[in-house]
Write a protein that holds these residues in place. Structure first.
Motif, PDB file in Angstrom:
ATOM      1  N   UNK A 105       0.856  -1.180   0.000  1.00  0.00           N
ATOM      2  CA  UNK A 105       0.000   0.000   0.000  1.00  0.00           C
ATOM      3  C   UNK A 105       0.900   1.240   0.000  1.00  0.00           C
ATOM      4  N   UNK A 106       0.313   2.400  -0.216  1.00  0.00           N
ATOM      5  CA  UNK A 106       1.119   3.611  -0.381  1.00  0.00           C
ATOM      6  C   UNK A 106       1.941   3.921   0.860  1.00  0.00           C
ATOM      7  N   UNK A 107       1.340   3.777   2.033  1.00  0.00           N
ATOM      8  CA  UNK A 107       2.062   4.139   3.255  1.00  0.00           C
ATOM      9  C   UNK A 107       3.287   3.254   3.461  1.00  0.00           C
ATOM     10  N   UNK A 108       3.197   1.983   3.070  1.00  0.00           N
ATOM     11  CA  UNK A 108       4.335   1.077   3.206  1.00  0.00           C
ATOM     12  C   UNK A 108       5.429   1.438   2.211  1.00  0.00           C
ATOM     13  N   UNK A 109       5.047   1.743   0.984  1.00  0.00           N
ATOM     14  CA  UNK A 109       6.031   2.182  -0.009  1.00  0.00           C
ATOM     15  C   UNK A 109       6.726   3.456   0.447  1.00  0.00           C
ATOM     16  N   UNK A 110       5.961   4.413   0.934  1.00  0.00           N
ATOM     17  CA  UNK A 110       6.541   5.660   1.435  1.00  0.00           C
ATOM     18  C   UNK A 110       7.495   5.385   2.588  1.00  0.00           C
ATOM     19  N   UNK A 111       7.094   4.535   3.522  1.00  0.00           N
ATOM     20  CA  UNK A 111       7.940   4.246   4.684  1.00  0.00           C
ATOM     21  C   UNK A 111       9.238   3.568   4.254  1.00  0.00           C
ATOM     22  N   UNK A 112       9.159   2.639   3.303  1.00  0.00           N
ATOM     23  CA  UNK A 112      10.363   1.956   2.830  1.00  0.00           C
ATOM     24  C   UNK A 112      11.315   2.946   2.173  1.00  0.00           C
ATOM     25  N   UNK A 113      10.792   3.727   1.250  1.00  0.00           N
ATOM     26  CA  UNK A 113      11.644   4.686   0.540  1.00  0.00           C
ATOM     27  C   UNK A 113      12.231   5.699   1.513  1.00  0.00           C
ATOM     28  N   UNK A 114      11.427   6.179   2.456  1.00  0.00           N
ATOM     29  CA  UNK A 114      11.935   7.142   3.444  1.00  0.00           C
ATOM     30  C   UNK A 114      13.110   6.550   4.218  1.00  0.00           C
ATOM     31  N   UNK A 115      12.986   5.312   4.655  1.00  0.00           N
ATOM     32  CA  UNK A 115      14.063   4.685   5.425  1.00  0.00           C
ATOM     33  C   UNK A 115      15.332   4.529   4.586  1.00  0.00           C
TER      34      UNK A 115
END
Length: 269
Positions: A105-115
């Protein structure tokens, strides 16, 4: 991944003249990272997908192709470039009715890329490209780059490889103007890289609309892939060839390499 990539002579980024520089992040030892070049090194995160590609291509297509384009571009860029391991699952909800498809989902993709980007920033990298290989990520990665570019106050860019190479792709392809899905372009590139993964008979016989993904009157709403194609294929895969695949990969790598070395893209605000 091509046999040529697997068997290429490899060396550290600071290799002696005449030696190929190592551009694959995961192949380097910790002591081989060039700390003096961190601020001007472009770190590329290829982002692929695991999703259906019709009856003739495997579910790894997007990850396979974006990885190959990233590595080829890194080798010819007029700048130090390191290619990180590919993110092999992303936003593929529109394919989930087909077996083999996986999605975030979008929030997981965002969290991965942010990390990942934060980790790069802590290491001293200041130039990061999110290289996209899946159409379903395009809008999301634009939003992510906008959010994190401000949050982390660093040059952060995204590009979709077939959009960067759009003029060249349109000259090479015969039945479609650019890459679609499990199409003439993707089938050709996989034919060149991994011909054993392509069911050529199925590519020639699959029932696929030659175009798709159009939004009428500038309006947008979410649709699953079945809305566009019962077979999961959009484009003209029957026109694919390994020769076209070689040309497409070279065109994508050449176009991307120019941007990787463009100081205007990475200049601070």
């Amino acid at each position: 991944m091509s046999a040529a990539v697997d068997t290429a002579v490899e060396a550290a980024p600071s290799a002696a003249p005449g030696q190929a520089r190592q551009t694959r992040w995961e192949r380097l030892k910790s002591t081989e990272f060039d700390r003096a070049a961190l601020a001007r090194t472009v770190a590329v995160l290829p982002i692929g997908s695991t999703e259906q590609h019709g009856p003739h291509l495997p579910v790894e297509v997007d990850s396979l192709l974006v990885t190959e384009v990233a590595r080829r571009a890194a080798e010819r860029a007029d700048a130090p470039v390191l290619v990180l391991p590919t993110l092999w699952v992303s936003l593929a909800e529109h394919h989930m009715h087909n077996p083999g498809s996986l999605t975030l989902d979008f929030s997981t993709l965002l969290a991965f890329v942010r990390c990942v980007v934060r980790s790069l920033q802590r290491q001293g990298y200041r130039r990061v490209l999110l290289l996209n290989g899946h159409g379903g990520n395009m809008a999301a990665l634009t939003v992510i780059v906008d959010l994190l570019g401000v949050e982390l106050a660093m040059p952060l860019a995204t590009a979709t490889y077939w959009m960067v190479a759009a003029p060249a792709f349109s000259r090479i392809l015969e039945g479609q103007p650019n890459l679609l899905h499990a199409c003439e372009a993707e089938t050709s590139m996989v034919m060149h890289l991994r011909p054993e993964l392509v069911d050529a008979a199925a590519a020639c016989s699959v029932d696929a609309p030659p175009t798709g993904f159009l939004q009428a009157g500038g309006m947008h709403r979410w649709r699953n892939m079945a809305h566009w194609s019962a077979s999961g294929v959009v484009g003209t895969p029957h026109l694919a060839s390994a020769r076209k695949g070689a040309l497409l990969l070279e065109a994508a790598a050449d176009a991307l390499a120019v941007h990787l070395g463009d100081e205007r893209l990475w200049a601070p605000e």
